[in-house]
Enzyme design. Structure first.
Site, PDB file in Angstrom:
ATOM      1  N   ASP A 150       0.827  -1.206   0.000  1.00 24.11           N
ATOM      2  CA  ASP A 150       0.000   0.000   0.000  1.00 24.11           C
ATOM      3  C   ASP A 150       0.867   1.265   0.000  1.00 24.11           C
ATOM      4  OD1 ASP A 150      -2.426   1.347   0.101  1.00 24.11           O
ATOM      5  OD2 ASP A 150      -3.193   0.229   1.807  1.00 24.11           O
ATOM      6  N   GLU A 183      -1.002   1.710  -5.050  1.00 20.43           N
ATOM      7  CA  GLU A 183      -0.812   3.152  -4.808  1.00 20.43           C
ATOM      8  C   GLU A 183      -1.934   3.966  -5.448  1.00 20.43           C
ATOM      9  OE1 GLU A 183      -0.448   4.140  -8.146  1.00 20.43           O
ATOM     10  OE2 GLU A 183       0.990   5.660  -7.482  1.00 20.43           O
ATOM     11  N   TRP A 184      -3.075   3.278  -5.662  1.00 20.83           N
ATOM     12  CA  TRP A 184      -4.355   3.923  -5.991  1.00 20.83           C
ATOM     13  C   TRP A 184      -4.348   4.643  -7.349  1.00 20.83           C
ATOM     14  CZ3 TRP A 184      -2.734   6.695  -1.061  1.00 20.83           C
ATOM     15  CH2 TRP A 184      -2.703   5.801   0.012  1.00 20.83           C
ATOM     16  N   GLY A 185      -3.369   4.310  -8.195  1.00 22.49           N
ATOM     17  CA  GLY A 185      -3.333   4.935  -9.517  1.00 22.49           C
ATOM     18  C   GLY A 185      -2.800   6.356  -9.497  1.00 22.49           C
ATOM     19  N   ASP A 205     -10.188   3.638  -2.998  1.00 26.00           N
ATOM     20  CA  ASP A 205     -10.899   2.449  -2.498  1.00 26.00           C
ATOM     21  C   ASP A 205     -12.358   2.374  -2.931  1.00 26.00           C
ATOM     22  OD1 ASP A 205      -8.531   2.167  -1.238  1.00 26.00           O
ATOM     23  OD2 ASP A 205      -9.351   1.993   0.787  1.00 26.00           O
TER      24      ASP A 205
END
Ligand code: GLA
Length: 402
Positions: A150, A183-185, A205
């Site tokens: 993460d 890393e959520w893009g 998320d």
């Protein structure tokens, strides 16, 4: 001398080739599994999780192709030990993590774990920053097969470099470990992540909501449709061994059965990793039928690994297409119009021309047989106008075969 140089060069090339192949071989099709976060957050412990492992097998999830059992945030003690090693929370895991990993493996599943590139995990447990190689060695010694990594508490870090270091640390262990970049893009991992890991999150998320975002404790997770609308422009970056990850599944976590079916179908159209995130001990028949529909899963797992695309839209209905092996196609009609509708679709009136996958189909020239993958019924051919009821926030998903 020249001959020697040539031999050295050939050997080096063979080595590089094997290495590149290995990276793909870890996830030739999108990984499938279960992850603890969406349903339990940090409220996890050994008895609960062993029950999940048992249900994973007895419910038919394993038989349907799910393989990984992944512990998300909250498995650790709040501090590293005096040698700087991570330790499992002794209250949650009184027998330690190796014993738990052995339990998962004893059921024929693979074991995954979670940490963060930054100094702490998102829930505040010890992060990996500065401990990459020792953490990787520890995971390998426990028999970890999958690491979700993460991006919290990563201020000042360079994402590309941080994920490369951890990827190299995992490779240095010699154990094949799937590396999931989370890393959520934020830093376009689809452009650079392919050499480091097998999947990368494309967005923030997900929450168990189809269309209307809900704010809880000051935080608003993304809906299924929010995430869907952010995938189309990056599909060219996915393929065997390296996948766009639109986040884990919320099937069984509170949406309607129609919405759950649509969410699952669309993730399969996207060739998404399928990480279930529901309470496997309380699996309803409906949820089980969705998560274990082998014909729909086969669309996700198709060997070509082509991510589907939004091909056409009218009256609030979108048509998604995914080219499959052997010239077959998966087609998913999504009703996001806000009302129930009846499809009335003339295949021959629309050409399919996808430059990314180099697929073109002219239904006036080629006739396909139609199979509805949810009702599991054969529905004639593409020569006839296709008539099907489609409730709001639901799909009609078919496979077209020559
Ligand atoms: C981030 C990730 C989630 C989950 C939590 C755990 O928000 O994106 O998938 O892993 O952290 O704290």
């Amino acid at each position: 001398m020249r001959r020697l140089l040539l031999i050295v060069l050939l050997l080096a090339m063979a080595g590089l080739h094997t290495f590149a192949q290995d990276n793909t071989m870890l996830a030739p099709t999108p990984p499938m599994g279960w992850n603890s976060w969406n349903i339990f957050q940090t409220n996890i412990n050994e008895p609960l999780l062993k029950q999940m492992v048992d249900s994973y097998v007895s419910s038919g999830m394993k038989d349907a192709g799910y393989t990984y059992f992944v512990l998300d945030d909250g498995w650790m003690a709040m501090e590293r030990d005096k040698n700087g090693q991570l330790v499992a929370d002794p209250k949650k895991f009184p027998n330690g993590m190796k014993e738990f990993a052995d339990y998962v493996h004893s059921k024929g599943l693979k074991f995954g774990i979670y940490n963060c590139a930054g100094t702490k995990t998102c829930a505040g447990y010890p992060g990996t920053r500065g401990h990459e190689y020792e953490d990787a060695r520890l995971y390998a010694s426990w028999g970890v097969d999958y690491l979700k990594f993460d991006w919290c508490y990563a201020e000042g870090m360079n994402a590309r470099e941080a994920y490369k270091v951890m990827s190299q640390a995992l490779k240095a262990t010699g154990r094949p470990i799937v590396f999931s970049l989370c890393e959520w893009g934020s830093h376009r991992p689809w452009v650079w992540g392919k050499d480091d890991g097998q999947l990368w999150r494309t967005t923030g998320d997900i929450g168990p909501y189809f269309d209307k975002p809900v704010t809880k404790n000051g935080w608003t997770p993304l809906t299924v449709l929010n995430i869907l609308d952010r995938q189309d422009s990056i599909r060219q970056y996915a393929g065997p061994g390296h996948w766009n990850d639109p986040d884990m599944l919320e099937v069984g976590n509170g949406m309607t059965v129609n919405e759950d079916r649509a969410h699952f179908s669309l993730w399969c159209m996207l060739a998404a990793p399928l990480m279930a995130g529901n309470d496997l001990g309380k699996l309803s028949e409906q949820t089980k039928n969705i998560l274990t529909n082998k014909e729909v899963i086969a669309v996700d797992q198709d060997a070509l690994g082509i991510e589907g695309f939004r091909y056409y839209a009218f009256d609030g209905i979108e048509i998604w297409v995914k080219p499959l092996t052997g010239g077959d196609l998966a087609v998913c009609f999504l009703n996001r119009s806000g009302r129930a509708q009846t499809l009335n679709y003339d295949w021959t009136a629309h050409l399919i021309n996808d430059t990314t996958s180099k697929t073109s189909v002219d239904f006036t020239q080629t006739t396909f047989k139609i199979r509805n993958l949810w009702s599991k019924k054969d529905l004639g051919t593409t020569q006839k106008v296709f008539k099907q009821p489609i409730p709001n926030y639901d799909v009609v998903m078919v496979k077209l075969s020559k």
